[in-house]
Design a protein around this motif. Sequence first.
Motif, short mmCIF file in Angstrom:
data_model
loop_
_atom_site.label_atom_id
_atom_site.label_comp_id
_atom_site.label_asym_id
_atom_site.label_seq_id
_atom_site.Cartn_x
_atom_site.Cartn_y
_atom_site.Cartn_z
N THR A 18 24.58 -31.07 -12.88
CA THR A 18 25.39 -29.87 -13.10
C THR A 18 26.53 -30.19 -14.08
N PRO A 19 27.07 -29.19 -14.75
CA PRO A 19 28.21 -29.44 -15.64
C PRO A 19 29.39 -30.10 -14.92
N LEU A 59 22.60 -26.62 -16.04
CA LEU A 59 22.47 -28.07 -16.06
C LEU A 59 22.90 -28.60 -17.42
N GLU A 60 23.21 -29.89 -17.44
CA GLU A 60 23.51 -30.59 -18.69
C GLU A 60 22.76 -31.91 -18.72
N ILE A 67 20.53 -28.08 -9.37
CA ILE A 67 21.38 -26.95 -9.76
C ILE A 67 22.38 -26.62 -8.65
N ALA A 68 21.96 -26.80 -7.38
CA ALA A 68 22.84 -26.50 -6.24
C ALA A 68 23.87 -27.60 -5.99
N GLY A 69 23.79 -28.69 -6.75
CA GLY A 69 24.79 -29.75 -6.62
C GLY A 69 24.44 -30.86 -5.66
N ALA A 70 23.14 -31.00 -5.31
CA ALA A 70 22.74 -32.02 -4.35
C ALA A 70 22.66 -33.41 -4.96
N ALA A 111 28.58 -33.71 -14.63
CA ALA A 111 28.64 -34.35 -15.95
C ALA A 111 30.08 -34.60 -16.37
N ARG A 112 30.97 -33.67 -16.07
CA ARG A 112 32.38 -33.84 -16.46
C ARG A 112 33.10 -34.88 -15.63
N SER A 113 32.53 -35.25 -14.49
CA SER A 113 33.19 -36.25 -13.62
C SER A 113 32.95 -37.68 -14.08
N ILE A 114 32.10 -37.88 -15.07
CA ILE A 114 31.73 -39.22 -15.51
C ILE A 114 32.55 -39.61 -16.73
N ASP A 115 33.10 -40.82 -16.69
CA ASP A 115 33.85 -41.34 -17.82
C ASP A 115 32.89 -41.58 -18.99
N GLN A 116 33.06 -40.85 -20.09
CA GLN A 116 32.12 -40.92 -21.20
C GLN A 116 32.13 -42.27 -21.91
N ASN A 117 33.27 -42.90 -21.99
CA ASN A 117 33.33 -44.23 -22.62
C ASN A 117 32.56 -45.24 -21.78
N TRP A 118 32.74 -45.18 -20.48
CA TRP A 118 32.02 -46.08 -19.58
C TRP A 118 30.52 -45.79 -19.65
N LEU A 119 30.18 -44.50 -19.73
CA LEU A 119 28.78 -44.11 -19.81
C LEU A 119 28.13 -44.68 -21.07
#
Length: 302
Positions: A170-171, A258-259, A236-239, A174-182
């Motif tokens: 889910t978006p 989704l992203e 999609i439901a966040g599981a 996706a926003r909860s992940i550190d993009q540099n670390w990813l």
Amino acid sequence: MSDLDLLATFLEIYRRGSLTAAAAALGVSQPAVSGQLARLEGQMDTVLFERSRRGAVPTPPAHELARRIASPLDQLRGALTQDTDGQAHQGTVRLGAAGELTAARLIPALAPLVSGSLHLHITLGLAQDLLTGLADGELDLVVSSVRPSAGKRGLTAMPFVDEEFVLVATPTTARSIDQNWLAEDPLAALAHLPIVAYSRELPIIRRYWRSEFGRRPPNPVSMIVPDLRAVLTAVIAGAGISVLPRYLADPALAAGSLELLHHTQIQPLNTLYLVTRTGPTPPAIALVQHQLRRQAETWGPL
């Protein structure tokens, strides 16, 4: 001997799994088949089969050649066969495939064929179970996510279409992940996220992780449900996160539900096969095969 004859011989070897079986089907000697194959390999400057105890094992160039020539050669054979058009539109074809692909692609592709006297009986299930049913005479045609093993002699497989897999969430996730670390260490950056899986073995997810990150996923598994459509709903439901075929994920990606969590230079693919029993193909089964191949040309990777 024409190049068309060489290609027809190649296709018999590819479908039957050995030079001896191809020779028997063509009504020629095994040395003749071997010579034709050698001539074709010389023309293409590549090896098409590796000889082993399992017979003639196709190389990657052989898979690609079979994919390109099978449908045109089969159509040519059909055009040279008299009085098959009416037969092709009659009878029942017993088709086996995965439920998700059947609902999303196969039924829309095949629906135009059943307006007359041709009937489809569709069995949903896992590839190995469906292949066993085909070998036992319970099915006529299987769309399989795996090529039949050497132990399932009597089956002929042709490449059909490629599935493309994507890692989605889910978006909010996706926003909860550190993009540099990813970017630096995706395995570690994603390790805390729960996974929604198709089965306990995590077949699709495990393959994606090994291909892209070099090892099995260390993530906790939040839910196991044996239907990829249900996996999509759960994500999609966040599981949790999951890996899905692009043809299932695309509508949710387009809608913003989704992203993509991970972008690859070369997207992971899995080839699907059209599998029949070895031997002459009845007209109705050949018609279904042709319709699926023709429709797949418009799909691209799924």
